[in-house]
Design a protein around this motif. Structure first.
Motif, PDB file in Angstrom:
ATOM      1  N   LEU A   1       4.531  -2.899   7.760  1.00  0.00           N
ATOM      2  CA  LEU A   1       5.352  -2.016   6.946  1.00  0.00           C
ATOM      3  C   LEU A   1       5.208  -2.367   5.470  1.00  0.00           C
ATOM      4  O   LEU A   1       5.027  -1.494   4.626  1.00  0.00           O
ATOM      5  CB  LEU A   1       6.814  -2.141   7.377  1.00  0.00           C
ATOM      6  CG  LEU A   1       7.764  -1.212   6.649  1.00  0.00           C
ATOM      7  CD1 LEU A   1       7.588   0.196   7.155  1.00  0.00           C
ATOM      8  CD2 LEU A   1       9.186  -1.682   6.814  1.00  0.00           C
ATOM      9  N   GLY A   2       5.245  -3.685   5.199  1.00  0.00           N
ATOM     10  CA  GLY A   2       5.105  -4.148   3.818  1.00  0.00           C
ATOM     11  C   GLY A   2       3.826  -3.660   3.200  1.00  0.00           C
ATOM     12  O   GLY A   2       3.832  -3.051   2.124  1.00  0.00           O
ATOM     13  N   PHE A   3       2.726  -3.849   3.897  1.00  0.00           N
ATOM     14  CA  PHE A   3       1.449  -3.441   3.320  1.00  0.00           C
ATOM     15  C   PHE A   3       1.306  -1.928   3.231  1.00  0.00           C
ATOM     16  O   PHE A   3       0.656  -1.416   2.316  1.00  0.00           O
ATOM     17  CB  PHE A   3       0.278  -4.049   4.097  1.00  0.00           C
ATOM     18  CG  PHE A   3      -0.027  -5.429   3.623  1.00  0.00           C
ATOM     19  CD1 PHE A   3      -0.674  -5.609   2.408  1.00  0.00           C
ATOM     20  CD2 PHE A   3       0.361  -6.547   4.330  1.00  0.00           C
ATOM     21  CE1 PHE A   3      -0.937  -6.883   1.930  1.00  0.00           C
ATOM     22  CE2 PHE A   3       0.103  -7.818   3.877  1.00  0.00           C
ATOM     23  CZ  PHE A   3      -0.546  -7.991   2.664  1.00  0.00           C
TER      24      PHE A   3
ATOM     25  N   LEU B   1       3.695   0.130   2.512  1.00  0.00           N
ATOM     26  CA  LEU B   1       4.391   0.526   1.284  1.00  0.00           C
ATOM     27  C   LEU B   1       3.620   0.086   0.043  1.00  0.00           C
ATOM     28  O   LEU B   1       3.550   0.819  -0.942  1.00  0.00           O
ATOM     29  CB  LEU B   1       5.806  -0.066   1.272  1.00  0.00           C
ATOM     30  CG  LEU B   1       6.761   0.573   2.270  1.00  0.00           C
ATOM     31  CD1 LEU B   1       8.052  -0.207   2.335  1.00  0.00           C
ATOM     32  CD2 LEU B   1       7.056   2.007   1.884  1.00  0.00           C
ATOM     33  N   VAL B   2       3.032  -1.107   0.105  1.00  0.00           N
ATOM     34  CA  VAL B   2       2.225  -1.579  -1.031  1.00  0.00           C
ATOM     35  C   VAL B   2       1.104  -0.597  -1.301  1.00  0.00           C
ATOM     36  O   VAL B   2       0.868  -0.189  -2.444  1.00  0.00           O
ATOM     37  CB  VAL B   2       1.645  -2.979  -0.755  1.00  0.00           C
ATOM     38  CG1 VAL B   2       0.593  -3.321  -1.788  1.00  0.00           C
ATOM     39  CG2 VAL B   2       2.734  -4.022  -0.792  1.00  0.00           C
TER      40      VAL B   2
ATOM     41  N   PHE C   1       0.967   2.540  -0.542  1.00  0.00           N
ATOM     42  CA  PHE C   1       1.523   3.780  -1.088  1.00  0.00           C
ATOM     43  C   PHE C   1       1.775   3.640  -2.589  1.00  0.00           C
ATOM     44  O   PHE C   1       1.356   4.476  -3.386  1.00  0.00           O
ATOM     45  CB  PHE C   1       2.819   4.126  -0.358  1.00  0.00           C
ATOM     46  CG  PHE C   1       3.606   5.221  -1.019  1.00  0.00           C
ATOM     47  CD1 PHE C   1       3.164   6.535  -0.954  1.00  0.00           C
ATOM     48  CD2 PHE C   1       4.761   4.936  -1.719  1.00  0.00           C
ATOM     49  CE1 PHE C   1       3.879   7.547  -1.572  1.00  0.00           C
ATOM     50  CE2 PHE C   1       5.479   5.945  -2.336  1.00  0.00           C
ATOM     51  CZ  PHE C   1       5.034   7.251  -2.272  1.00  0.00           C
ATOM     52  N   PHE C   2       2.417   2.558  -2.986  1.00  0.00           N
ATOM     53  CA  PHE C   2       2.721   2.393  -4.402  1.00  0.00           C
ATOM     54  C   PHE C   2       1.465   2.198  -5.234  1.00  0.00           C
ATOM     55  O   PHE C   2       1.380   2.656  -6.364  1.00  0.00           O
ATOM     56  CB  PHE C   2       3.700   1.229  -4.614  1.00  0.00           C
ATOM     57  CG  PHE C   2       5.114   1.637  -4.388  1.00  0.00           C
ATOM     58  CD1 PHE C   2       5.784   2.380  -5.348  1.00  0.00           C
ATOM     59  CD2 PHE C   2       5.766   1.316  -3.221  1.00  0.00           C
ATOM     60  CE1 PHE C   2       7.086   2.784  -5.140  1.00  0.00           C
ATOM     61  CE2 PHE C   2       7.072   1.711  -3.004  1.00  0.00           C
ATOM     62  CZ  PHE C   2       7.732   2.446  -3.970  1.00  0.00           C
ATOM     63  N   MET C   3       0.481   1.495  -4.643  1.00  0.00           N
ATOM     64  CA  MET C   3      -0.764   1.292  -5.388  1.00  0.00           C
ATOM     65  C   MET C   3      -1.457   2.618  -5.663  1.00  0.00           C
ATOM     66  O   MET C   3      -2.045   2.811  -6.714  1.00  0.00           O
ATOM     67  CB  MET C   3      -1.713   0.378  -4.620  1.00  0.00           C
ATOM     68  CG  MET C   3      -1.441  -1.074  -4.869  1.00  0.00           C
ATOM     69  SD  MET C   3      -2.440  -2.104  -3.824  1.00  0.00           S
ATOM     70  CE  MET C   3      -3.972  -2.056  -4.688  1.00  0.00           C
ATOM     71  N   LEU C   4      -1.403   3.519  -4.697  1.00  0.00           N
ATOM     72  CA  LEU C   4      -2.121   4.777  -4.875  1.00  0.00           C
ATOM     73  C   LEU C   4      -1.376   5.766  -5.765  1.00  0.00           C
ATOM     74  O   LEU C   4      -1.999   6.602  -6.406  1.00  0.00           O
ATOM     75  CB  LEU C   4      -2.404   5.429  -3.512  1.00  0.00           C
ATOM     76  CG  LEU C   4      -3.390   4.665  -2.635  1.00  0.00           C
ATOM     77  CD1 LEU C   4      -3.573   5.380  -1.322  1.00  0.00           C
ATOM     78  CD2 LEU C   4      -4.732   4.511  -3.334  1.00  0.00           C
ATOM     79  N   THR C   5      -0.046   5.677  -5.791  1.00  0.00           N
ATOM     80  CA  THR C   5       0.671   6.679  -6.578  1.00  0.00           C
ATOM     81  C   THR C   5       0.963   6.224  -7.997  1.00  0.00           C
ATOM     82  O   THR C   5       1.321   7.036  -8.826  1.00  0.00           O
ATOM     83  CB  THR C   5       2.020   7.031  -5.935  1.00  0.00           C
ATOM     84  OG1 THR C   5       2.702   5.821  -5.653  1.00  0.00           O
ATOM     85  CG2 THR C   5       1.848   7.848  -4.685  1.00  0.00           C
ATOM     86  N   THR C   6       0.759   4.954  -8.277  1.00  0.00           N
ATOM     87  CA  THR C   6       1.118   4.463  -9.596  1.00  0.00           C
ATOM     88  C   THR C   6       0.017   4.792 -10.601  1.00  0.00           C
ATOM     89  O   THR C   6      -1.130   4.952 -10.213  1.00  0.00           O
ATOM     90  CB  THR C   6       1.356   2.956  -9.538  1.00  0.00           C
ATOM     91  OG1 THR C   6       2.084   2.557 -10.675  1.00  0.00           O
ATOM     92  CG2 THR C   6       0.075   2.173  -9.492  1.00  0.00           C
ATOM     93  N   ASN C   7       0.376   4.954 -11.860  1.00  0.00           N
ATOM     94  CA  ASN C   7      -0.688   4.941 -12.868  1.00  0.00           C
ATOM     95  C   ASN C   7      -0.330   3.921 -13.929  1.00  0.00           C
ATOM     96  O   ASN C   7       0.729   3.963 -14.524  1.00  0.00           O
ATOM     97  CB  ASN C   7      -0.984   6.322 -13.444  1.00  0.00           C
ATOM     98  CG  ASN C   7       0.200   6.962 -14.091  1.00  0.00           C
ATOM     99  OD1 ASN C   7       1.308   6.511 -13.908  1.00  0.00           O
ATOM    100  ND2 ASN C   7      -0.027   7.980 -14.862  1.00  0.00           N
TER     101      ASN C   7
END
Lengths: 206, 169
Positions: free
Chosen positions: B33-35, B37-38, B40-46
């Motif tokens: 689950l942790g990874f 979410l990681v 997800f955040f890595m791909l949506t962040t700029n």
């Protein structure tokens, strides 16, 4: 011959450490993240050595794509977008917007349709609106709607800063038309959005 | 540390109180689950905020004549070709020369001219073939070289004549 007994070992690993790492990274990304804006226009900006950062708000952005289409965007600080649409329908009495269309205008990103298609564009479902092939805002000297957008945009948010986000490959004559439009409106100072590139003067110093 | 204190077991082996249970949990799903979410955040962040380059265009009405000996004209033809000359188009002080966007091309020329000519003015003249990238590149060169006065202007008919004379048009 006696068999050599290989002692069986458990294949279970302690996951605690890995869990720690995962959540550490998760926390980091959650705190630093800034979501990519929902942008329907794809623009590959050129690079420059300039290091001035762009603020998040008070931005009136004009995007120009590779094929020379012009898009207009303004952020919604102090309800600038609501005000802008109200001003547009005030100026063009034939364009009256419903509450739903107004909401769609506030939520959508860049606008790239001529004014006569705007109502139809805002009336679309959100999914269809994203798929819609926007023809770009007219900037010809005979029919310069960008000029209207810029003026009304500046009236809706007087502190706005004007930026141009052009694609690397977009032809200069189109950009020049946009710049001329800005200058017609007495905007002589604006920002070009670029990517970062190494400064050769600084590289020498290392 | 994480283990709870166990109740004592008496001599007969009978347990008093609770059964002994391991407090270890299988953390694999939690790591998954942790990874997730990681990712997800890595791909949506700029991360990189866009940079901007500030540019001031000259006012329309105030035409300032530039002294011919101090004006360097750069004509941008397309991705790879640039021409430069100094002075007026009908009688250039430095002749029309083809160059390019590399560090040994226009930058070298501008550095040399900037150090020899006081109050140099650079006039950037893009042709219809020029791309937006070329203009940004040349504005960038101005910043790198440290040219204080420059302007983007339209191509003159005299410039076209000069290009034609050199068989570059």
């Amino acid at each position: 011959m006696p068999k050599v007994k290989i002692p069986r070992k458990s294949t279970l690993i302690d996951m605690t450490a890995m869990c720690d790492v995962a959540f550490l990274l998760l926390t980091f990304f959650m705190l630093t993240t800034q979501f990519k804006s929902d942008e329907s226009v794809i623009v590959d900006t050129p690079s420059s050595i300039s290091e001035i950062k762009l603020p998040d708000t008070d931005i009136l952005n004009i995007s120009i794509t590779t094929d020379g289409k012009v898009f207009f965007n303004i952020d919604n600080k102090n309800f600038a977008r609501e005000k802008l649409l109200a001003k547009i329908s005030e100026k063009y009495p034939e364009l009256q917007f419903t509450a739903e269309e107004e909401r769609a205008f506030v939520l959508t990103g860049s606008i790239g349709v001529p004014l006569n298609e705007l109502k139809g564009y805002l009336g679309l479902e959100e999914v269809d609106r994203k798929m819609y092939n926007q023809p770009g805002i007219p900037v010809d000297s005979t029919n310069n709607e960008l000029s209207t957008w810029i003026m009304q945009g500046r009236l809706s948010n007087p502190n706005v800063r004007i930026t141009i986000k052009g694609d690397q490959g977009c032809p200069w004559p189109t950009v020049k038309k946009v710049i001329n439009t800005l200058q017609d409106r007495n905007v002589n100072k604006f920002n070009l959005i670029t990517d970062l590139e190494a400064d050769p003067n600084k590289l020498k110093g290392i | 540390m994480a283990e709870l204190e166990q109740k004592q077991v008496d001599k007969e082996g009978q347990k008093k109180g609770r059964k002994k249970r391991s407090t270890r949990i299988d953390l694999t799903p939690m790591v998954d689950l942790g990874f997730l979410l990681v990712t997800f955040f890595m791909l949506t962040t700029n991360f990189s905020k866009p940079q901007t380059m500030e540019i001031n265009m000259p006012f329309r009405d105030g035409k300032q004549p530039t002294p011919e000996s101090k004006s360097v004209h750069i004509i941008i033809d397309d991705e790879s070709k640039l021409y430069w000359y100094r002075g007026f188009a009908n009688k250039p002080l430095d002749p029309l020369v083809e160059t390019n966007f590399s560090a040994n091309g226009i930058r070298k020329i501008l550095l040399e001219k900037n150090s020899t000519i006081e109050n140099m003015v650079v006039l950037i003249k893009p042709t219809g073939n020029a791309r937006y990238k070329n203009i940004v590149d040349i504005l960038d060169e101005m910043n790198i070289v440290g040219v204080k006065r420059y302007a983007i202007v339209d191509l003159d008919p005299a410039d076209i004549d000069l290009l034609k004379k050199n068989n570059k048009w």
